[in-house]
Write a protein that holds these residues in place. Structure first.
Motif, PDB file in Angstrom:
ATOM      1  N   GLU A 140       0.905  -1.270   0.043  1.00  0.00           N
ATOM      2  CA  GLU A 140       0.131  -0.027  -0.003  1.00  0.00           C
ATOM      3  C   GLU A 140       0.841   1.325  -0.016  1.00  0.00           C
ATOM      4  O   GLU A 140       0.402   2.195  -0.628  1.00  0.00           O
ATOM      5  CB  GLU A 140      -0.847  -0.093   1.316  1.00  0.00           C
ATOM      6  N   GLU A 141       2.082   1.092   0.613  1.00  0.00           N
ATOM      7  CA  GLU A 141       2.767   2.259   0.722  1.00  0.00           C
ATOM      8  C   GLU A 141       3.407   2.667  -0.576  1.00  0.00           C
ATOM      9  O   GLU A 141       4.047   3.760  -0.898  1.00  0.00           O
ATOM     10  CB  GLU A 141       4.053   2.217   1.856  1.00  0.00           C
ATOM     11  N   ASP A 142       3.680   1.616  -1.530  1.00  0.00           N
ATOM     12  CA  ASP A 142       4.429   1.772  -3.007  1.00  0.00           C
ATOM     13  C   ASP A 142       3.288   2.455  -3.734  1.00  0.00           C
ATOM     14  O   ASP A 142       3.775   2.993  -4.774  1.00  0.00           O
ATOM     15  CB  ASP A 142       4.690   0.473  -3.486  1.00  0.00           C
ATOM     16  N   VAL A 143       2.045   2.456  -3.421  1.00  0.00           N
ATOM     17  CA  VAL A 143       1.137   2.904  -4.416  1.00  0.00           C
ATOM     18  C   VAL A 143       0.657   4.500  -4.171  1.00  0.00           C
ATOM     19  O   VAL A 143       0.264   4.724  -3.050  1.00  0.00           O
ATOM     20  CB  VAL A 143      -0.352   2.113  -4.558  1.00  0.00           C
ATOM     21  N   ASN A 144       0.764   5.332  -5.030  1.00  0.00           N
ATOM     22  CA  ASN A 144       0.411   6.664  -4.603  1.00  0.00           C
ATOM     23  C   ASN A 144      -0.716   7.267  -5.259  1.00  0.00           C
ATOM     24  O   ASN A 144      -1.077   7.887  -6.496  1.00  0.00           O
ATOM     25  CB  ASN A 144       1.573   7.733  -5.474  1.00  0.00           C
ATOM     26  N   ILE A 145      -1.650   6.388  -4.874  1.00  0.00           N
ATOM     27  CA  ILE A 145      -3.218   6.633  -5.082  1.00  0.00           C
ATOM     28  C   ILE A 145      -3.969   7.046  -3.785  1.00  0.00           C
ATOM     29  O   ILE A 145      -3.737   6.193  -3.082  1.00  0.00           O
ATOM     30  CB  ILE A 145      -3.777   5.531  -5.953  1.00  0.00           C
ATOM     31  N   GLN A 146      -4.685   8.056  -3.936  1.00  0.00           N
ATOM     32  CA  GLN A 146      -5.316   8.582  -2.621  1.00  0.00           C
ATOM     33  C   GLN A 146      -6.932   8.393  -2.804  1.00  0.00           C
ATOM     34  O   GLN A 146      -7.573   8.362  -4.033  1.00  0.00           O
ATOM     35  CB  GLN A 146      -5.430  10.003  -2.393  1.00  0.00           C
TER      36      GLN A 146
END
Length: 237
Positions: A145-151
């Motif tokens: 989850e930390e690698d994905v830059n989607i809010q």
């Protein structure tokens, strides 16, 4: 003067190829015993090595019958002991040839020839994608989850294979799920082109109208300023 009758003993006779229960006169010599055993086991007299055991599992014999002139009784044979016959030269014995695998020509197959066969364990594993042939998850499915830059709450557009068709919606969930490993993005579409309402296999990840929700991998999601587009489902294509 009366001559005493024979004194008999019952023994288990065991050889590499036979097993039987036999009665012997304790007065017969080892040489005479071997002649009888040749008829029972098929092992020539000259190739017989005889040992007496209290039980079949014993590693050490109670007596080794190594003197052809001694009677069986000399070795203290008792009822239900085990008389084991070892074939000292199985290569010349018919029964020994059947059990001596050293005399059998072995079938050998090269690694290349083995790999080309379709009736092997290797071929089965390849077909079933087992072990080292199992499909490796793509890098995207391994992202945390930390690698994905989607809010959550971001407007987004989902990759589509249909020209001119934009699947747009709002991000409602980002994280790990119970239905599959890796990170997933839950999206609420603007139109009823989804597959669920945020509930998958009894687990709720977000809420939306039924048929509007979908889960996709992060690499399929593009976030940005994507306004709502109305789709005319009645339009003839």
């Amino acid at each position: 003067m009366r001559t005493s009758g024979p004194v008999m003993v019952t023994l288990w006779v065991i050889s590499p190829d036979t097993r039987s229960e036999r009665r012997f006169d304790l007065h017969i010599t080892t040489s005479q015993l071997k002649n009888k055993l040749e008829l029972i086991t098929g092992i020539p007299v000259s190739n017989q090595a005889l040992s007496l055991y209290n039980s079949e599992e014993d590693a050490q014999p109670v007596a080794i019958l190594d003197d052809d002139n001694r009677p069986l009784g000399y070795y203290g044979a008792r009822d239900w002991q085990f008389l084991k016959i070892i074939d000292t030269n199985p290569s010349v014995t018919l029964t020994g040839q059947l059990s001596d695998v050293s005399q059998v020509e072995k079938f050998e197959l090269s690694e290349e020839a083995y790999a080309q066969r379709n009736d092997t364990v290797l071929a089965y594993k390849q077909r079933q994608k087992l072990g080292r042939f199992a499909e490796k998850p793509d890098e995207e499915s391994q992202k945390t989850e930390e690698d994905v830059n989607i809010q959550v709450g971001s407007r987004c557009q989902i990759e589509s294979t249909e020209p001119g068709f934009h699947k747009r919606g709002t991000v409602r969930f980002v994280g790990n799920t119970k239905f599959a490993p890796g990170t997933w993005v839950g999206v609420e579409y603007d139109e009823p082109i989804g597959k669920n309402d945020g509930l998958v296999q009894g687990e709720r990840y977000f809420e939306c109208r039924h048929g509007y929700g979908v889960f996709v991998r992060p690499n399929k999601v593009e976030t940005g300023d994507f306004p709502v587009e109305e789709i005319n489902f009645d339009e003839e294509m």
